[in-house]
Design an enzyme around this catalytic site. Structure first.
Site, short mmCIF file in Angstrom:
data_model
loop_
_atom_site.label_atom_id
_atom_site.label_comp_id
_atom_site.label_asym_id
_atom_site.label_seq_id
_atom_site.Cartn_x
_atom_site.Cartn_y
_atom_site.Cartn_z
N ASN A 147 0.81 -1.23 0.00
CA ASN A 147 0.00 0.00 0.00
C ASN A 147 0.84 1.27 0.00
O ASN A 147 0.38 2.31 -0.46
CB ASN A 147 -1.01 0.00 1.16
CG ASN A 147 -0.37 -0.15 2.52
OD1 ASN A 147 0.77 -0.58 2.64
ND2 ASN A 147 -1.11 0.21 3.54
N ARG A 179 11.24 4.29 5.14
CA ARG A 179 11.10 4.51 6.58
C ARG A 179 11.94 3.52 7.37
O ARG A 179 12.48 3.85 8.43
CB ARG A 179 9.62 4.42 6.99
CG ARG A 179 9.36 4.86 8.43
CD ARG A 179 7.90 5.15 8.66
NE ARG A 179 7.08 3.94 8.70
CZ ARG A 179 5.75 3.96 8.76
NH1 ARG A 179 5.09 5.11 8.73
NH2 ARG A 179 5.07 2.83 8.81
N PRO A 214 10.10 -6.85 -0.94
CA PRO A 214 8.90 -6.03 -1.16
C PRO A 214 7.70 -6.92 -1.43
O PRO A 214 7.84 -8.11 -1.72
CB PRO A 214 9.27 -5.20 -2.39
CG PRO A 214 10.22 -6.08 -3.15
CD PRO A 214 10.99 -6.86 -2.11
N ALA A 215 6.51 -6.34 -1.34
CA ALA A 215 5.29 -7.08 -1.66
C ALA A 215 5.33 -7.54 -3.11
O ALA A 215 5.85 -6.84 -4.00
CB ALA A 215 4.07 -6.20 -1.44
N GLU A 216 4.79 -8.74 -3.37
CA GLU A 216 4.81 -9.28 -4.73
C GLU A 216 4.02 -8.42 -5.69
O GLU A 216 4.26 -8.43 -6.91
CB GLU A 216 4.30 -10.71 -4.74
CG GLU A 216 2.91 -10.91 -4.17
CD GLU A 216 2.93 -11.24 -2.68
OE1 GLU A 216 2.00 -11.93 -2.22
OE2 GLU A 216 3.86 -10.80 -1.97
N SER A 262 -0.01 -7.67 8.26
CA SER A 262 -1.09 -8.13 9.12
C SER A 262 -0.57 -8.64 10.46
O SER A 262 0.57 -9.10 10.57
CB SER A 262 -1.88 -9.25 8.44
OG SER A 262 -1.12 -10.44 8.40
N GLY A 289 2.61 -11.11 11.34
CA GLY A 289 3.58 -10.58 12.29
C GLY A 289 3.85 -11.53 13.44
O GLY A 289 4.99 -11.73 13.86
N GLU A 346 5.05 -3.46 12.55
CA GLU A 346 3.99 -2.46 12.38
C GLU A 346 2.84 -3.21 11.75
O GLU A 346 2.86 -3.52 10.56
CB GLU A 346 4.49 -1.30 11.51
CG GLU A 346 3.60 -0.07 11.56
CD GLU A 346 2.54 -0.09 10.47
OE1 GLU A 346 1.39 -0.48 10.80
OE2 GLU A 346 2.85 0.25 9.33
N ARG A 368 -7.97 7.95 1.88
CA ARG A 368 -6.65 7.89 1.24
C ARG A 368 -6.41 6.46 0.74
O ARG A 368 -6.73 5.49 1.41
CB ARG A 368 -5.54 8.26 2.23
CG ARG A 368 -5.43 9.73 2.50
CD ARG A 368 -4.28 10.04 3.43
NE ARG A 368 -4.45 9.41 4.74
CZ ARG A 368 -3.51 8.72 5.36
NH1 ARG A 368 -2.34 8.51 4.78
NH2 ARG A 368 -3.74 8.22 6.56
N CYS A 387 -3.20 1.29 7.04
CA CYS A 387 -3.38 0.72 8.37
C CYS A 387 -3.83 1.76 9.39
O CYS A 387 -4.27 1.39 10.49
CB CYS A 387 -2.08 0.07 8.85
SG CYS A 387 -0.66 1.16 8.78
N GLU A 424 8.87 3.57 14.22
CA GLU A 424 9.58 3.94 13.00
C GLU A 424 9.51 5.44 12.82
O GLU A 424 8.60 6.10 13.33
CB GLU A 424 8.98 3.21 11.80
CG GLU A 424 9.16 1.71 11.87
CD GLU A 424 8.63 0.98 10.64
OE1 GLU A 424 9.13 -0.13 10.37
OE2 GLU A 424 7.73 1.50 9.96
#
Length: 523
Positions: free
Chosen positions: A193, A201, A217-219, A273, A277, A294, A322, A328, A503
């Site tokens: 996202n 960050r 990174p996310a796929e 999620s 986590g 996070e 947004r 999140c 962060e």
């Protein structure tokens, strides 16, 4: 010469209150440099990933496709790496750490500042790349680049202020000192996202502290990560310091497990999620590494009778819609006190009708792009259906948009009660559920009746109430008469099952630093 800020204001001119407020926060003319417009976003699309300063394929030779969620068009393919690729990337990062940790804070600061400048020079292309990968409007994509690059600028400065302490001694012949040292290799798993800012960050803080990084990174959004690799190389960041491992969903578990189990990885940072986590935290226990999480949120947004209703509506629009509600920290449960409930709902519905436009994020004036995949749209639809079956009323929207199955109408629902799914599940979509309440005590109880505690928002002009509610909300971040709270200068993170650590801000370096105590005797 025109500033990017001016250009964005033109792009956002039809978005009225929503994007006026959004742009006010994310497009500071003090931060954004002159538009270079040197490249198109497609020039950043790579078919290889970046490890140890080289553009490489997976050992297996396998690849996977990346598609545009708005059009289903294939953007390209990237390497589908597995545990063996990840192990090698970690080894390369560990080797690079032996020299990177010896660089001075000033040297690291200079490189991070160069990285920041290069991102800002390519802000438009990088912003459009985000839109192509995950669908958010170009204005928001460019805003994310400004925000994400800001972490490189911030930690370039904080690198030189990563101080230790001189400790007063109880023994005259001793001197006591505490210093900060980098932990080592930091592995990072980042979401789709915010495919730029969630990397910077984490990575900018780690690099500033003297760590090297390996990022998965996310796929859905690997190209934004690979664009950062190209600019990091151009900035002069040495080989092995910044590495990216791309993989499909089929290899996510293996790659993540390698990061958690590797004894060469000293810190793991994850955004995603709560369920994942928890799993990563458990897997990391065997090597007792530092873990920063996070995780999910279920943010309450409270409007008290004393609030300025117009300001509260703007804040709700900014917080809720947004990225089409896919953040999140989005307002997930909107509580409105009974004295102003009807007028708030009426004004929010009016602004939603006027300001929210669904479409391809590349098109001018669009504020709501597609959801990331069909499952995300199914989740929103399921929550709407559940709420209406249990007595809620759909004021606006409530169904898929004619643009396609991944597009969902901006939705406003009233009459929401505690037994509905939307009260207990993070929506991650453009649905605003309204819950009427009577008293401060009641709403605090409802807001805190949740396993998550990332962000919370409330609107009030009663100073005593402001203090009570700000302290009483069980969250890591509170927006008081404000719907957009994220900024590089402030600590980002949650309590309860919303995560561990912080962060951004001056505290962001703590996640990648160890404190070493040194006792000098016989002085």
């Amino acid at each position: 010469m025109f500033y990017v800020y001016v250009n964005i204001c033109i792009v956002c001119s039809s978005m009225r209150l929503f994007h006026t407020n959004f742009a006010r926060h994310l497009f500071s003319p003090l931060r954004i440099m002159k538009a270079a417009q040197k490249r198109t976003y497609t020039s950043f699309i790579k078919d290889k990933t970046f490890v140890n300063g080289k553009w490489v394929s997976a050992f297996s030779g396998k690849t996977f496709q990346v598609t545009n969620p708005a059009t289903d068009a294939v953007l390209g393919t990237v390497p589908d790496m597995d545990a063996s690729d990840t192990k090698q990337a970690i080894q390369d990062a560990h080797t690079a750490f032996q020299s990177w940790k010896k660089t001075t804070a000033k040297e690291r600061s200079i490189l991070l500042k160069k990285w920041y400048n290069l991102m800002m020079e390519e802000q438009e292309a990088l912003g459009k790349l985000i839109t192509a990968e995950m669908g958010k409007p170009v204005a928001e994509g460019m805003g994310e680049i400004g925000y994400g690059a800001g972490f490189c600028e911030w930690f370039a400065e904080e690198a030189r202020r990563n101080y230790g302490d001189y400790i007063p001694t109880p023994v005259a012949s001793r001197r006591l000192i505490a210093i900060r040292q980098p932990v080592g290799v930091a592995a990072m798993i980042t979401p789709w996202n915010f495919p730029n800012a969630m990397i910077t960050r984490k990575a900018a803080a780690a690099l500033a502290a003297g760590c090297t990084v390996v990022i998965k990174p996310a796929e859905e959004t690997p190209y934004s990560a690979l664009a950062l690799c190209e600019l990091a190389e151009k900035a002069g960041i040495p080989p092995g310091v910044f590495n990216v491992v791309t993989c499909s969903r089929a290899n996510v578990d293996a790659v993540g497990r390698e990061m958690c189990k590797s004894p060469l990885v000293a810190a793991l940072s994850f955004t995603g999620s709560s369920a994942v986590g928890k799993m990563l935290l458990e897997q990391s226990a065997s090597t007792v590494k530092k873990v920063g999480l996070e995780l999910g949120g279920n943010a309450p947004f409270i409007v008290f009778d004393s609030a300025n209703v117009d300001q509260a509506v703007i804040g709700a629009m900014t917080s809720k819609f947004r990225a089409s509600g896919q953040t999140c920290v989005c307002a997930n449960r909107i509580f409105v006190q009974e004295g102003i409930h009807d007028v708030f709902v009426s004004k929010l519905a009016e602004v939603m009708r006027k300001d929210l436009k669904v479409g391809n994020g590349m098109e001018a004036g669009v504020t709501q792009g597609p959801l990331i995949n069909l499952s995300a749209a199914d989740k929103v639809e399921n929550q709407v259906n559940d709420a209406t079956k249990k007595g809620a009323t759909v004021v606006l929207g409530g169904k898929r948009h004619p643009m396609g199955p991944q597009f969902f109408e901006p939705t406003l629902i009233t009459g929401v009660t505690d037994d509905m799914l939307c009260m207990h599940q993070e929506t991650f979509g453009p649905m605003a559920p309204i819950i009427k309440f009577k008293s401060e005590e009641e709403v605090l109880s409802l807001a805190n009746d949740c396993e998550h505690g990332l962000a919370g928002y409330f609107y009030s002009n009663d100073i005593g109430q402001i203090w009570r509610v700000a302290e009483g909300l069980e969250v890591g971040m509170v927006g008081i008469n404000e719907g957009l709270i994220s900024t590089v200068e402030a600590p980002f993170g949650g309590v309860k099952e919303s995560g561990l650590g912080r962060e951004g801000s001056k505290y962001g370096l703590d996640e990648y630093s160890e404190i070493k105590y040194m006792c000098f005797g016989s002085v």
